[in-house]
Design an enzyme around this catalytic site. Structure first.
Site, PDB file in Angstrom:
ATOM      1  N   GLU A   1       1.161  -9.040  11.622  1.00 25.55           N
ATOM      2  CA  GLU A   1       1.073  -8.627  10.215  1.00 25.55           C
ATOM      3  C   GLU A   1       2.471  -8.347   9.652  1.00 25.55           C
ATOM      4  O   GLU A   1       2.786  -8.702   8.533  1.00 25.55           O
ATOM      5  CB  GLU A   1       0.192  -7.372  10.157  1.00 25.55           C
ATOM      6  CG  GLU A   1      -0.264  -6.959   8.780  1.00 25.55           C
ATOM      7  CD  GLU A   1      -1.153  -5.711   8.837  1.00 25.55           C
ATOM      8  OE1 GLU A   1      -1.373  -5.170   9.949  1.00 25.55           O
ATOM      9  OE2 GLU A   1      -1.617  -5.276   7.770  1.00 25.55           O
TER      10      GLU A   1
ATOM     11  N   ASP B   1       0.758  -1.262   0.000  1.00 21.71           N
ATOM     12  CA  ASP B   1       0.000   0.000   0.000  1.00 21.71           C
ATOM     13  C   ASP B   1       0.789   1.313   0.000  1.00 21.71           C
ATOM     14  O   ASP B   1       0.598   2.147  -0.854  1.00 21.71           O
ATOM     15  CB  ASP B   1      -0.962   0.024   1.193  1.00 21.71           C
ATOM     16  CG  ASP B   1      -1.896  -1.165   1.175  1.00 21.71           C
ATOM     17  OD1 ASP B   1      -1.717  -2.060   0.334  1.00 21.71           O
ATOM     18  OD2 ASP B   1      -2.809  -1.209   2.007  1.00 21.71           O
TER      19      ASP B   1
HETATM   20  C1  GLC Z   1      -3.109  -4.360   3.847  1.00 19.55           C
HETATM   21  C2  GLC Z   1      -1.976  -4.854   2.959  1.00 19.55           C
HETATM   22  C3  GLC Z   1      -2.533  -5.607   1.774  1.00 19.55           C
HETATM   23  C4  GLC Z   1      -3.426  -6.719   2.275  1.00 19.55           C
HETATM   24  C5  GLC Z   1      -4.518  -6.156   3.198  1.00 19.55           C
HETATM   25  C6  GLC Z   1      -5.336  -7.224   3.879  1.00 19.55           C
HETATM   26  O1  GLC Z   1      -3.881  -3.439   3.186  1.00 19.55           O
HETATM   27  O2  GLC Z   1      -1.185  -3.796   2.545  1.00 19.55           O
HETATM   28  O3  GLC Z   1      -1.500  -6.126   0.980  1.00 19.55           O
HETATM   29  O4  GLC Z   1      -4.005  -7.389   1.215  1.00 19.55           O
HETATM   30  O5  GLC Z   1      -3.911  -5.411   4.216  1.00 19.55           O
HETATM   31  O6  GLC Z   1      -4.503  -8.038   4.640  1.00 19.55           O
END
Ligand code: GLC
Length: 440
Positions: A412, A170
Site C-alpha cells: 500500500e 486520510d
Molecule cells: C485508505 C486510503 C484511501 C483509499 C482506501 C482504500 O483509506 O487512505 O485513499 O481509497 O484506503 O484503498
C-alpha cells in the site's frame, strides 16, 4: 523495458486478478473489501492495458453508487451479511438522494473519474471512444455539478470537504492538526488523557493485519468516527451540516484533482459536441483562479484552507506538489515545486515522494499518510511533470517508483528512506499503476 523483468508485470496482473470481484476490484483483501471511488479509477487506468472491457466495467460499476443529487460516494459497500456493521455505521439510506438498492457512505473522494474515462478512451477507436464518452458524460456532469452546487455554496471556486476521508489522504497532517486543535470532542480528549487507546485498539480490524505503528492512531480514528456520526445525525444533508460548519476544509489535493478533471470533462464534451450545462464552465474557470489563493508567498508553498475563515492550514504535506497535476499554474511555479521534490530536506528522499516532507515534525516514514511514499501520488506527480515538460524528472520518478515496487512488492505504501514496504500487501492501485508506468 529490458531492465524490468516481465515477472513484475505478471505479478501485478495476478494482484489485480486476486482482488477482482467481477464488476469491481477490491483495494486489498480483508482490509478493504468494498469498492472505493478513486481506487477504482486508478485501477481502471492500469486495467486498460490488460483488458479494455474490464477497465470499462470497473468504472461503470461506480455508477451504481451515484446518488440522485449527483454525488459519487467514496465507498460502495458489499451486501454480504458479514459487512452489516460497515453499512450500519454509515446508513446512507437516511438521505433521500441515496440509491435505494445499495448502501454507500455519505461522503466522496477526489474526482479521478474523468481521468479514468479519458485514459480508457485513449485505447479505443474514435467511434468506440465517442460511445464510451457518451455513456460516462451524464454521470460526470451530474457529479461535477453536485460538487459545485453542494460544496461551493459561496461560489468562490474551491470545493470544500467535510471528512478527512474525502481527501483520500486520510490522516494527512493539515487535517489532523485541525482536528487536534479545534475539533476533538471531550470524550476523546479524556480517552487520550487517561491513555485508554489500548481499549479502542482491541476493536480495530485494520491493526489485526497491519502493525499498529503503520496505521493512524486510535485517537485519530475516534476523531474520524465522531465526524462520521455528526454527518450521519444530519442525514448527510449539506445544508444542515454547513449550518453548524465546524469542520470544512477546501482541500488542496481534492481541488487540484478537480481542476484536472474539469479539463478532461471539457475534452469529453468537445468530442461529443455537447454543451456543458449553463454556468458550469464559469465555475470551472473560477476554480483555476482560486487555486492561486492557496499559495502562501511567505513559505512559498500551496496549502489547504479553512472554508469559513479562509485561513491557510500551513502544515506541510505532499499536497503542495499537486498543483503540478492540476496543470494550470505558471511554469515558474511548477519549476519551484520541482525544486521542492529534488531538495533532500523536503521531498527528495531516496524513494520519493514522501507524503510529508522529511524535515517536518510530522514525518514518520512508515505511518500511513504521514510520511510514506504512495504510488498513486507519484503517478499524479509524474503526469504533471510530463505535462510541464519536466521529462527528465518525470522519468526519474517513474524509475524510482518501479524500483521500490520491484524491491518490496505491491504494498500500500513504502518507507521513503529505505524503500521498505508498509500497510497492506497485494494492494490493487499499486499493481495497476505499476502496470501503467511500465507501459508508458
Ligand atoms: C485508505 C486510503 C484511501 C483509499 C482506501 C482504500 O483509506 O487512505 O485513499 O481509497 O484506503 O484503498
Amino acid at each position: 523495458m529490458p531492465e524490468n523483468p516481465p515477472e513484475l508485470l505478471q505479478q501485478a496482473v495476478s494482484v489485480l486478478a486476486m482482488n477482482d470481484q467481477g464488476n469491481y476490484t477490491q483495494p486489498a483483501h480483508h482490509l478493504y473489501p468494498h469498492q472505493w471511488l478513486w481506487d477504482s479509477c486508478f485501477i481502471a487506468i492500469g486495467l486498460r492495458h490488460l483488458d479494455l472491457e474490464r477497465a470499462k466495467t470497473e468504472v461503470l460499476s461506480l455508477r451504481r453508487g451515484q446518488w440522485h443529487n449527483g454525488m459519487l460516494p467514496n465507498i460502495i459497500f458489499r451486501d454480504d451479511r458479514e459487512y452489516r456493521t460497515d453499512r450500519n455505521m454509515w446508513r446512507s439510506w437516511l438521505n433521500p438522494y441515496a440509491p435505494s438498492n445499495i448502501t454507500t457512505t455519505g461522503i466522496t473522494q477526489p474526482p479521478m473519474l474523468a481521468e479514468a474515462t479519458v485514459r480508457i478512451g485513449e485505447g479505443l477507436s474514435p467511434p468506440e471512444r465517442r460511445l464510451w464518452y457518451g455513456m460516462m458524460y451524464p454521470t460526470l456532469v451530474d457529479y461535477h455539478q453536485w460538487m459545485y452546487n453542494e460544496r461551493d455554496p459561496h461560489q468562490e471556486g474551491l470545493v470544500l470537504q467535510i471528512h478527512p476521508w474525502e481527501t483520500g489522504l486520510d490522516n494527512t497532517p493539515p487535517w489532523i492538526a485541525e482536528l487536534h486543535d479545534h475539533l476533538m470532542p471531550l470524550w476523546i480528549r479524556l480517552i487520550e488523557k487517561w491513555r485508554l487507546d489500548w481499549l479502542i485498539n482491541l476493536f480495530r480490524r485494520d491493526t489485526k493485519s497491519i502493525p499498529m505503528d503503520q496505521r493512524f492512531s486510535a485517537i485519530e480514528s475516534l476523531a474520524m468516527f465522531s465526524i462520521q456520526l455528526r454527518l450521519r445525525r444530519k442525514a448527510f444533508d449539506i445544508d444542515r451540516i454547513l449550518d453548524h460548519a465546524l469542520f470544512s476544509i477546501e482541500d488542496l489535493n481534492f481541488n487540484c484533482i478537480l481542476i484536472r478533471a474539469n479539463t478532461q470533462l471539457r475534452e469529453i464534451a468537445k468530442l461529443l459536441h455537447a454543451d456543458l450545462p449553463p454556468g458550469l464552465e464559469k465555475r470551472m474557470k473560477q476554480t483555476e483562479k482560486a487555486l492561486e489563493s492557496l499559495w502562501d508567498p511567505e513559505t512559498a508553498q500551496y496549502y489547504s484552507r479553512d472554508f469559513i475563515t479562509h485561513r491557510l492550514l500551513k502544515t506541510p504535506s505532499v499536497a503542495t506538489l499537486l498543483p503540478l497535476y492540476a496543470g494550470t499554474i505558471s511554469k515558474e511555479r511548477a519549476a519551484h515545486l520541482v525544486n521542492l521534490i529534488e531538495n533532500k530536506h523536503h521531498f527528495g528522499a531516496l524513494f520519493p515522494v514522501p507524503s510529508v516532507p522529511v524535515d517536518s515534525d510530522w514525518f514518520h516514514p512508515k505511518l500511513y499518510w504521514q510520511g510514506p511514499t504512495w504510488v498513486n501520488i507519484n503517478w499524479l506527480i509524474i503526469d504533471g511533470l510530463k505535462r510541464y515538460g519536466f521529462d527528465e524528472q518525470a522519468e526519474k520518478l517513474k524509475k524510482k517508483t518501479i524500483e521500490v515496487v520491484k524491491k518490496s512488492g505491491f504494498y500500500e505504501y513504502f518507507d521513503p528512506l529505505t524503500g521498505e514496504p508498509a500497510g497492506a500487501n497485494h494492494f490493487s492501485w499499486t499493481a495497476a499503476l505499476a502496470i501503467d508506468l511500465l507501459n508508458q
